[in-house]
Write an enzyme that holds these catalytic residues in place. Structure first.
Site, PDB file in Angstrom:
ATOM      1  CE  LYS A   1      -4.591   1.017  -0.039  1.00  0.00           C
ATOM      2  NZ  LYS A   1      -5.676   0.419  -0.883  1.00  0.00           N
TER       3      LYS A   1
HETATM    4  P1  NAD Z   1     -12.911   7.930  -3.199  1.00  0.00           P
HETATM    5  O1  NAD Z   1     -12.155   8.696  -2.922  1.00  0.00           O
HETATM    6  O2  NAD Z   1     -13.424   7.471  -4.128  1.00  0.00           O
HETATM    7  O3  NAD Z   1     -13.989   7.599  -2.111  1.00  0.00           O
HETATM    8  C1  NAD Z   1     -14.271   8.060  -0.847  1.00  0.00           C
HETATM    9  C2  NAD Z   1     -15.790   8.525  -0.640  1.00  0.00           C
HETATM   10  O4  NAD Z   1     -15.991   8.712   1.291  1.00  0.00           O
HETATM   11  C3  NAD Z   1     -15.863   9.895  -0.919  1.00  0.00           C
HETATM   12  O5  NAD Z   1     -17.323  10.518  -0.903  1.00  0.00           O
HETATM   13  C4  NAD Z   1     -15.411  10.782   0.849  1.00  0.00           C
HETATM   14  O6  NAD Z   1     -16.005  12.404   0.266  1.00  0.00           O
HETATM   15  C5  NAD Z   1     -16.175  10.171   1.717  1.00  0.00           C
HETATM   16  N1  NAD Z   1     -15.412  10.582   2.653  1.00  0.00           N
HETATM   17  C6  NAD Z   1     -14.833  10.718   3.526  1.00  0.00           C
HETATM   18  N2  NAD Z   1     -14.754  10.737   4.312  1.00  0.00           N
HETATM   19  C7  NAD Z   1     -15.852  10.448   5.163  1.00  0.00           C
HETATM   20  C8  NAD Z   1     -15.847  10.582   6.583  1.00  0.00           C
HETATM   21  N3  NAD Z   1     -15.587  10.631   7.569  1.00  0.00           N
HETATM   22  N4  NAD Z   1     -17.382  10.259   6.129  1.00  0.00           N
HETATM   23  C9  NAD Z   1     -18.628   9.607   5.282  1.00  0.00           C
HETATM   24  N5  NAD Z   1     -17.732   9.599   4.220  1.00  0.00           N
HETATM   25  C10 NAD Z   1     -16.227  10.267   4.060  1.00  0.00           C
HETATM   26  O7  NAD Z   1     -12.199   6.093  -2.617  1.00  0.00           O
HETATM   27  P2  NAD Z   1     -12.991   5.520  -2.960  1.00  0.00           P
HETATM   28  O8  NAD Z   1     -11.828   4.419  -3.217  1.00  0.00           O
HETATM   29  O9  NAD Z   1     -14.787   5.015  -2.803  1.00  0.00           O
HETATM   30  O10 NAD Z   1     -12.550   3.735  -1.070  1.00  0.00           O
HETATM   31  C11 NAD Z   1     -13.957   4.532  -0.781  1.00  0.00           C
HETATM   32  C12 NAD Z   1     -12.963   2.875   0.634  1.00  0.00           C
HETATM   33  O11 NAD Z   1     -12.959   1.915   0.081  1.00  0.00           O
HETATM   34  C13 NAD Z   1     -11.493   3.212   1.522  1.00  0.00           C
HETATM   35  O12 NAD Z   1     -11.201   2.312   3.006  1.00  0.00           O
HETATM   36  C14 NAD Z   1     -10.564   2.574   0.240  1.00  0.00           C
HETATM   37  O13 NAD Z   1      -9.845   1.963   0.606  1.00  0.00           O
HETATM   38  C15 NAD Z   1     -11.962   1.065   0.309  1.00  0.00           C
HETATM   39  N6  NAD Z   1     -11.320   0.672  -1.269  1.00  0.00           N
HETATM   40  C16 NAD Z   1     -11.518   1.602  -2.390  1.00  0.00           C
HETATM   41  C17 NAD Z   1     -11.393   0.443  -3.579  1.00  0.00           C
HETATM   42  C18 NAD Z   1     -11.442   0.390  -4.729  1.00  0.00           C
HETATM   43  O14 NAD Z   1     -11.055  -0.176  -5.873  1.00  0.00           O
HETATM   44  N7  NAD Z   1     -11.658   2.091  -4.972  1.00  0.00           N
HETATM   45  C19 NAD Z   1     -10.655  -1.147  -3.407  1.00  0.00           C
HETATM   46  C20 NAD Z   1     -11.012  -1.644  -2.318  1.00  0.00           C
HETATM   47  C21 NAD Z   1     -11.252  -0.855  -1.070  1.00  0.00           C
END
Ligand code: NAD
Length: 421
Positions: A111
């Site tokens: 990561k």
């Molecule tokens: P992203 O940046 O696209 O979206 C994150 C979202 O969370 C945004 O809408 C943001 O406004 C919101 N956010 C941030 N802080 C917040 C809070 N305190 N309360 C509510 N909402 C909040 O990111 P993503 O890729 O969707 O990632 C989100 C989660 O999913 C993370 O934990 C990431 O590690 C996990 N994840 C993502 C992927 C991927 O392929 N994108 C894969 C596995 C896991």
């Protein structure tokens, strides 16, 4: 101390190690193996300069961590966020090791992250930061060694800059060095939706197991980015009703249902979900506690803690985010018989289609979206059922079951390879 301050003090690395220790104990892992698997293999910290638009130079700090390389090259996203820390990146790298093992794809865990609020940067500054950061971590990355991908606040465009930077240094195009790229640069069909799609495949299986009828189910989603907003859309395709969603600015609630495509358009126009017509503005904390059948945390770590787990009304929690639930909250869910689809299984669709992208890149191939989604479904359903079988056999929580499956696979690989030299 407020609950927000309590959340801020939870160290994700301590949580990750605690989760590992529980599994190691239950598997009766040999002490030497425990010592190897509970630490990251490599941690790199870089401080690097970026020229800002006003001519000044700013120095940023970033990290790349490789937790374990026993089952293959490191795989894991890069996060841009003002709260990134080495402890967070170490935890996320360890979770990637277990995630790749749960779904049986041939990777170890890695990561990365940069301490930055990308909303404060211009596009030119963001490109400069991305290209220089990738240059700094090139001592670790490569298509056979460590393959980054998107995470919070990193996009296909940023992956394109990473790929171009690495390719310029090699002197030829190397699409397999990162995944989550735009499709025109060797990205995979279906990658953008893959995390959410994998989550929804798991939810469909879990709902069948629990006897929840999705066409009557109410769903709350915390986080409205790649994982959360697309999961909400896909749950609507399953005929479920989305009653609450939130982003970093706060949440909205309508017990009769939100029209998700209109909420997405509203957020695009206003930069927030709040103020959406016909819905009540609520806090982020309230979104986790609304009346619903299924809760999908899809934002950041440590959102559900001992302080609020008891207020969760959902019967099923599907962790699209990494690490949203603390071990203390897990105990509360277990006692309340709330069914959990743990992060290392629930959001593994993203890394699975990243793996498909890498395979396509290495073979100079391109699969249709139908093929990608079918292969993804097969892997997610199989992994869910394997985890559920362990949970039933061992009479344990689904997170424990997923850890038992993953840690055993990584321990077996490590044992077979032996200690070098
Ligand atoms: P992203 O940046 O696209 O979206 C994150 C979202 O969370 C945004 O809408 C943001 O406004 C919101 N956010 C941030 N802080 C917040 C809070 N305190 N309360 C509510 N909402 C909040 O990111 P993503 O890729 O969707 O990632 C989100 C989660 O999913 C993370 O934990 C990431 O590690 C996990 N994840 C993502 C992927 C991927 O392929 N994108 C894969 C596995 C896991």
């Amino acid at each position: 101390m407020t609950s927000e301050q309590a959340v801020a003090r939870i160290d994700p690395w301590a949580v990750a190690q605690q989760q590992f220790d529980l599994a190691a104990e239950r598997l009766n892992l040999e002490q030497g193996m425990r010592r190897v698997l509970r630490e990251p293999r490599r941690e790199l910290t870089v401080h690097f300069p970026v020229k800002m638009d006003d001519g000044s130079v700013k120095v940023f700090t970033g990290f790349r961590v490789q937790h374990n390389l026993g089952r293959g090259p490191a795989k894991g996203g890069i996060r841009y966020h003002q709260d990134v820390s080495i402890e967070e990146v170490k935890a996320l790298a360890m979770w990637m090791t277990w995630k790749c093992a749960v779904v049986g794809i041939p990777y170890g865990g890695g990561k990365g992250g940069v301490i930055v609020d990308p909303k404060q940067l211009s596009k030119k500054e963001l490109e400069g930061l991305s290209r220089r950061f990738f240059t700094e971590i090139e001592v670790l990355v490569g298509p056979e060694r460590d393959i980054p991908a998107p995470d919070v606040n990193t996009t296909p465009q940023i992956m394109a800059w990473f790929m171009d930077t690495y390719s310029m240094h090699q002197g030829y195009t190397v699409p397999g060095v990162v995944t989550g790229k735009p499709i025109s640069l060797g990205g995979s069909e279906g990658r953008n939706e893959a995390t959410a799609r994998g989550t929804v495949f798991c939810i469909v299986e879990a709902a069948r197991h629990l006897g929840i009828e999705l066409n009557k189910a109410k769903v709350a989603v915390q986080g409205f980015g790649n994982a959360g907003a697309i999961a909400a859309q896909l749950m609507v395709e399953e005929k479920a009703t989305i009653v609450a969603v939130s982003d970093s600015t706060g949440g909205i609630h309508n017990p009769n249902g939100l029209e998700i495509n209109k909420v997405i358009a509203w957020k695009q126009e206003h930069g927030t979900v709040q103020g959406f017509p016909g819905a009540k503005d609520v806090t982020n904390a309230q979104v986790l506690e609304v009346e619903c059948d299924i809760l999908i945390p899809a934002a950041l770590e440590n959102q559900i803690t001992a302080a609020n787990a008891g207020n969760v009304k959902a019967r099923l929690v599907a962790e699209a985010a990494n690490g949203p639930t603390t071990p203390e909250a897990d105990e509360i869910f277990w006692k309340k018989s709330i069914f959990m689809i743990p992060d290392i299984l629930c959001n593994a669709g993203g890394v699975t289609v990243s793996y498909f992208e890498w395979v396509q890149d290495l073979n100079r191939d391109h699969w249709s979206e139908k093929v990608v989604n079918e292969k993804l479904k097969e892997i997610m359903v199989r992994s869910f059922q394997e985890t559920l079988t362990i949970a039933r056999r061992e009479q344990c929580y689904m997170r424990t079951a997923a850890y038992l499956l993953a840690v055993q696979r990584v321990a077996d690989a490590t044992q077979l390879r032996g200690l070098y030299p």
